[in-house]
Design a protein around this motif. Structure first.
Motif, PDB file in Angstrom:
ATOM      1  N   ARG A   1       0.691  -1.485   0.283  1.00 46.93           N
ATOM      2  CA  ARG A   1      -0.291  -0.150   0.088  1.00 46.93           C
ATOM      3  C   ARG A   1       0.704   1.138  -0.304  1.00 46.93           C
ATOM      4  NH1 ARG A   1      -2.713  -3.295  -1.621  1.00 46.93           N
ATOM      5  NH2 ARG A   1      -4.694  -4.449  -0.850  1.00 46.93           N
ATOM      6  N   GLU A   2       1.757   1.119  -0.502  1.00 43.84           N
ATOM      7  CA  GLU A   2       2.847   2.764  -0.923  1.00 43.84           C
ATOM      8  C   GLU A   2       2.214   2.991  -2.324  1.00 43.84           C
ATOM      9  OE1 GLU A   2       7.373   1.790  -1.479  1.00 43.84           O
ATOM     10  OE2 GLU A   2       6.637  -0.055   1.126  1.00 43.84           O
ATOM     11  N   MET A   3       2.708   4.910  -1.995  1.00 47.23           N
ATOM     12  CA  MET A   3       1.838   5.060  -3.036  1.00 47.23           C
ATOM     13  C   MET A   3       2.312   5.287  -4.188  1.00 47.23           C
ATOM     14  SD  MET A   3      -1.250   5.953  -2.711  1.00 47.23           S
ATOM     15  CE  MET A   3      -2.026   7.956  -3.186  1.00 47.23           C
TER      16      MET A   3
ATOM     17  N   ARG B   1      -3.614   7.381  -8.117  1.00 48.28           N
ATOM     18  CA  ARG B   1      -3.184   8.491  -7.420  1.00 48.28           C
ATOM     19  C   ARG B   1      -4.895   8.926  -6.921  1.00 48.28           C
ATOM     20  NH1 ARG B   1       2.274  10.643  -8.346  1.00 48.28           N
ATOM     21  NH2 ARG B   1       3.090   7.712  -7.294  1.00 48.28           N
TER      22      ARG B   1
ATOM     23  N   ILE C   1      -7.739   6.733  -5.279  1.00 42.80           N
ATOM     24  CA  ILE C   1      -7.489   6.260  -3.727  1.00 42.80           C
ATOM     25  C   ILE C   1      -7.261   7.172  -2.882  1.00 42.80           C
ATOM     26  CG2 ILE C   1      -5.047   5.463  -2.329  1.00 42.80           C
ATOM     27  CD1 ILE C   1      -4.404   3.747  -4.823  1.00 42.80           C
TER      28      ILE C   1
ATOM     29  N   TRP D   1      -6.774  -0.170  -5.404  1.00 42.51           N
ATOM     30  CA  TRP D   1      -5.786  -0.733  -5.136  1.00 42.51           C
ATOM     31  C   TRP D   1      -5.373  -1.737  -6.064  1.00 42.51           C
ATOM     32  CZ3 TRP D   1      -1.383   1.619  -3.118  1.00 42.51           C
ATOM     33  CH2 TRP D   1      -1.623   1.610  -2.466  1.00 42.51           C
TER      34      TRP D   1
END
Length: 105
Positions: free
Chosen positions: A26-28, A36, A39, A67
């Motif tokens: 769950r890193e952007m 982006r 989310i 995701w």
């Protein structure tokens, strides 16, 4: 005839695998712009609902589907890179076999 040059593809495959692991954590950073935005929009919607004391079910679903879409995109990218690498290896093998069969012996 040496080995086929797959260094570029191997590097891209490693990078895509790193991105996939980051998305699973769950890193952007590996996300593209539309992912982006999706989310962050879901997070903003969920935050607003929490502030109003309401349920966040819809925002949670939107967040999870965003995701999953990012993960699916990266898996498809990795599959395409593996397919391209295999094509390069097969072409090199065919060229080597053709060169051997056209020899004097």
């Amino acid at each position: 005839m040496g080995k086929p040059d797959t260094r570029r593809l191997d590097r891209e495959i490693r990078q895509a695998n790193r991105k996939l692991e980051a998305v699973r954590e769950r890193e952007m950073w590996p996300l593209n712009g539309s992912e982006r935005r999706a989310i962050l929009g879901a997070l903003a919607g969920g935050t607003y609902r929490i502030a109003r004391g309401r349920s966040t079910d819809r925002a949670d679903r939107r967040l999870e589907s965003a995701w999953m879409a990012a993960e699916t995109r990266l898996i498809a990218e990795i599959t395409a890179l593996h397919t391209e690498r295999q094509r390069v290896v097969n072409e090199a093998a065919a060229a080597k076999a053709a060169k051997k069969s056209s020899g004097w012996w």
